[in-house]
Design a protein around this motif. Sequence first.
Motif, mmCIF file in Angstrom:
data_model
loop_
_atom_site.group_PDB
_atom_site.id
_atom_site.type_symbol
_atom_site.label_atom_id
_atom_site.label_comp_id
_atom_site.label_asym_id
_atom_site.label_seq_id
_atom_site.Cartn_x
_atom_site.Cartn_y
_atom_site.Cartn_z
ATOM 1 N N UNK A 53 0.836 -1.211 0.000
ATOM 2 C CA UNK A 53 0.000 0.000 0.000
ATOM 3 C C UNK A 53 0.866 1.254 0.000
ATOM 4 N N UNK A 54 1.935 1.255 0.796
ATOM 5 C CA UNK A 54 2.845 2.401 0.835
ATOM 6 C C UNK A 54 3.472 2.636 -0.535
ATOM 7 N N UNK A 55 3.866 1.561 -1.195
ATOM 8 C CA UNK A 55 4.459 1.680 -2.530
ATOM 9 C C UNK A 55 3.453 2.230 -3.533
ATOM 10 N N UNK A 56 2.219 1.789 -3.426
ATOM 11 C CA UNK A 56 1.181 2.285 -4.341
ATOM 12 C C UNK A 56 0.953 3.775 -4.104
ATOM 13 N N UNK A 57 0.901 4.187 -2.836
ATOM 14 C CA UNK A 57 0.727 5.613 -2.520
ATOM 15 C C UNK A 57 1.903 6.425 -3.045
ATOM 16 N N UNK A 58 3.103 5.905 -2.858
ATOM 17 C CA UNK A 58 4.302 6.592 -3.346
ATOM 18 C C UNK A 58 4.269 6.674 -4.875
ATOM 19 N N UNK A 59 3.859 5.604 -5.521
ATOM 20 C CA UNK A 59 3.729 5.558 -6.977
ATOM 21 C C UNK A 59 2.768 6.651 -7.458
ATOM 22 N N UNK A 60 1.638 6.779 -6.771
ATOM 23 C CA UNK A 60 0.633 7.793 -7.133
ATOM 24 C C UNK A 60 1.204 9.200 -6.946
ATOM 25 N N UNK A 61 1.905 9.421 -5.831
ATOM 26 C CA UNK A 61 2.519 10.737 -5.585
ATOM 27 C C UNK A 61 3.547 11.079 -6.653
ATOM 28 N N UNK A 62 4.363 10.118 -7.018
ATOM 29 C CA UNK A 62 5.393 10.334 -8.039
ATOM 30 C C UNK A 62 4.733 10.699 -9.362
ATOM 31 N N UNK A 63 3.664 9.993 -9.690
ATOM 32 C CA UNK A 63 2.938 10.272 -10.926
ATOM 33 C C UNK A 63 2.324 11.675 -10.897
ATOM 34 N N UNK A 64 1.741 12.058 -9.757
ATOM 35 C CA UNK A 64 1.170 13.403 -9.621
ATOM 36 C C UNK A 64 2.257 14.465 -9.767
ATOM 37 N N UNK A 65 3.400 14.218 -9.133
ATOM 38 C CA UNK A 65 4.510 15.173 -9.211
ATOM 39 C C UNK A 65 4.931 15.382 -10.666
#
Length: 149
Positions: A53-65
């Motif tokens: 879940x943490x990796x998925x959240x980080x993935x989403x943040x990276x994509x948003x950035x």
Amino acid sequence: MMAFEQIPKKDWYSILGADPSASVSDLKQKYQKLILMYHPDKQSADAPAGSVEECIQKFIEIDQAWKILGNEETKKEYDLQRHEDDLRNMGPVDARIYLEEMSWNEDDHSFSLSCRCGGKYSVSKDEAEEVTLISCDTCSLIIELLHYC
């Protein structure tokens, strides 16, 4: 409404591990490296659910950035907002000035106003439509730029 306005306190540069002065190609390299590292398909099948879940959240943040910093227009808006946030944190606004009260300089296509310290506030014609806070080029005073409706 832009993505970075939904979460105004996110530092999209730090999410990519980049400096605000980084070029778009540097930002893209950092994005590509991180997006592969945190991609859900790259996670171990036996990893604990919480870390996935943490990796998925980080993935989403990276994509948003990347969506914000990889687009010239949204990056410019985000950078202006960061600059204004920095100015707000420096101290209170010294004065509220209408753009029409500033002097027009034809040579460099900018508006300017003398500061009481002897320095000056200046803003380009393009920036005048987007910024609301302007700092003096000599001291720490800040003015708020107003526009007639």
